[in-house]
Design a protein around this motif. Sequence first.
Motif, short mmCIF file in Angstrom:
data_model
loop_
_atom_site.label_atom_id
_atom_site.label_comp_id
_atom_site.label_asym_id
_atom_site.label_seq_id
_atom_site.Cartn_x
_atom_site.Cartn_y
_atom_site.Cartn_z
N THR A 176 0.82 -1.21 0.00
CA THR A 176 0.00 0.00 0.00
C THR A 176 0.85 1.26 0.00
OG1 THR A 176 -1.67 -1.21 1.26
CG2 THR A 176 -1.92 1.17 1.16
N PHE A 177 2.00 1.21 0.68
CA PHE A 177 2.91 2.36 0.75
C PHE A 177 4.28 1.89 0.29
CE2 PHE A 177 -0.49 3.47 3.55
CZ PHE A 177 -0.63 4.85 3.44
N MET A 178 4.66 2.27 -0.92
CA MET A 178 5.92 1.79 -1.49
C MET A 178 6.62 2.86 -2.30
SD MET A 178 5.04 -0.46 -4.91
CE MET A 178 6.58 0.06 -5.70
N ILE A 179 7.91 2.63 -2.51
CA ILE A 179 8.68 3.46 -3.43
C ILE A 179 9.32 2.54 -4.45
CG2 ILE A 179 10.81 3.41 -2.01
CD1 ILE A 179 11.18 6.40 -2.97
N GLY A 180 9.32 2.96 -5.70
CA GLY A 180 10.02 2.26 -6.76
C GLY A 180 11.27 3.02 -7.12
N LEU A 181 12.37 2.33 -7.31
CA LEU A 181 13.63 2.95 -7.69
C LEU A 181 14.14 2.35 -8.99
CD1 LEU A 181 13.73 2.43 -4.35
CD2 LEU A 181 15.90 3.61 -4.61
N VAL A 189 4.15 5.36 -4.40
CA VAL A 189 2.75 4.94 -4.35
C VAL A 189 2.35 4.99 -2.88
CG1 VAL A 189 1.11 3.06 -4.71
CG2 VAL A 189 2.91 3.47 -6.39
N LEU A 190 1.46 5.89 -2.53
CA LEU A 190 1.06 6.10 -1.15
C LEU A 190 -0.44 5.84 -1.01
CD1 LEU A 190 3.03 9.38 -0.28
CD2 LEU A 190 3.77 6.98 -0.05
N ASP A 191 -0.78 5.01 -0.05
CA ASP A 191 -2.17 4.60 0.16
C ASP A 191 -2.75 3.98 -1.11
OD1 ASP A 191 -4.35 4.15 1.77
OD2 ASP A 191 -5.21 6.15 1.51
N GLY A 192 -1.88 3.27 -1.85
CA GLY A 192 -2.31 2.56 -3.05
C GLY A 192 -2.46 3.40 -4.29
N GLU A 208 6.41 0.70 3.50
CA GLU A 208 6.55 -0.72 3.84
C GLU A 208 7.43 -1.47 2.87
OE1 GLU A 208 2.84 -3.02 3.03
OE2 GLU A 208 2.10 -1.10 2.26
N LEU A 209 7.67 -0.89 1.67
CA LEU A 209 8.35 -1.62 0.61
C LEU A 209 9.13 -0.70 -0.30
CD1 LEU A 209 8.76 -4.29 -1.08
CD2 LEU A 209 6.65 -3.67 -2.29
N ALA A 210 10.31 -1.15 -0.73
CA ALA A 210 11.07 -0.51 -1.79
C ALA A 210 11.33 -1.55 -2.87
CB ALA A 210 12.39 0.04 -1.27
N VAL A 211 10.95 -1.23 -4.10
CA VAL A 211 11.19 -2.11 -5.25
C VAL A 211 12.26 -1.47 -6.11
CG1 VAL A 211 10.19 -3.10 -7.33
CG2 VAL A 211 8.84 -3.02 -5.23
N ILE A 212 13.33 -2.21 -6.37
CA ILE A 212 14.49 -1.65 -7.08
C ILE A 212 14.66 -2.35 -8.41
CG2 ILE A 212 16.94 -1.11 -6.96
CD1 ILE A 212 16.80 -1.40 -3.94
N GLY A 213 14.69 -1.56 -9.49
CA GLY A 213 14.97 -2.07 -10.82
C GLY A 213 16.07 -1.25 -11.47
N GLY A 214 16.26 -1.46 -12.76
CA GLY A 214 17.29 -0.74 -13.49
C GLY A 214 18.52 -1.60 -13.73
N GLY A 215 19.39 -1.12 -14.61
CA GLY A 215 20.55 -1.89 -15.03
C GLY A 215 21.48 -2.27 -13.90
N VAL A 216 21.76 -1.34 -12.99
CA VAL A 216 22.67 -1.64 -11.88
C VAL A 216 22.07 -2.71 -10.97
CG1 VAL A 216 23.84 -0.69 -9.85
CG2 VAL A 216 23.78 0.63 -11.97
#
Length: 299
Positions: A123-128, A139-142, A240-248
């Motif tokens: 529900t509360f996450m950051i994407g990197l 993404v806050l409160d969905g 509550e969550l961090a999702v990490i993508g990208g080449g590195v």
Amino acid sequence: MTDLVLALDFGGTKIAAALVDPRGSVVRSSRVPTPSENPWDAVVSVISSVVQDAAVASVGIASAGPLDAVAGTVSPINVPSWQEFPLRSSVASLFPGVPVELAGDGVCMALGEHWRGAGQGSTFMIGLVVSTGVGGGLVLDGRPFGGRTGNAGHIGHIVVEPDGDPCTCGGRGCAETVAGGPRMVDWARRKGWQAPDGADAALLAAAAMSGEEIPLEAFERAGRAVGMAIAGAAAVCDLELAVIGGGVAQAGELLFEPVRRTLKTHAGLSYLAGLEVRQAELGGEAGLVGAAALVRQTA
């Protein structure tokens, strides 16, 4: 097929477009390199090659920034010919009467992972996106959160080294100056890493995986910087969550292990005890799926 969303992902190196169905699946897509001059013609071309004779119900746009989500303009740092370019209205002119939404590419990456990828169930996450630079979105409160101007979530510009290297943003010591792929390679070279001309983060990762000390130190520094940035963002936004993508991030545990270790040190508040880090799942489609999700969220 009806209810198809046209998703556009505009960046400094590539322009991608796709038709996305209501389940978040990409039906048809195309991408081209971003030209140094007159990128609008390339935008029109890639949109035309994807849409063909399909009926488009709505359009979602992910764009590199900075941008002004209120005015619908974009000023990508790596596209100097586009300053305050009216991207939303320009795309809207191609599809009269069709709803068009615009958000930053970091927000759309996060929203795509939240809808169809590693962020599902949160529900509360950051994407990197840890790649040439370090981008991000909330993404806050969905729901996607762009802030006052649409630029919230620029986690790569959280300062992790107050006396660090100058950053393209005009500041110093931003996480991007430590964890951006070219910056990692430059640091390793300065420390004595012997690498061929044109060496990139993938070659640096291969050297680290083979046990070379300086490349291992470069990933340790990068992971620590990303972890510190996540800890700061999480404390402010109660994540509550961090999702990490990208080449590195494709280096896997070379990056993720020091990230998680750093969070154990710096994310000490009781409400951050369950803070989780996951690797992104959607790859290059995250921004496109997120742009489609943006329309779905704002409908």
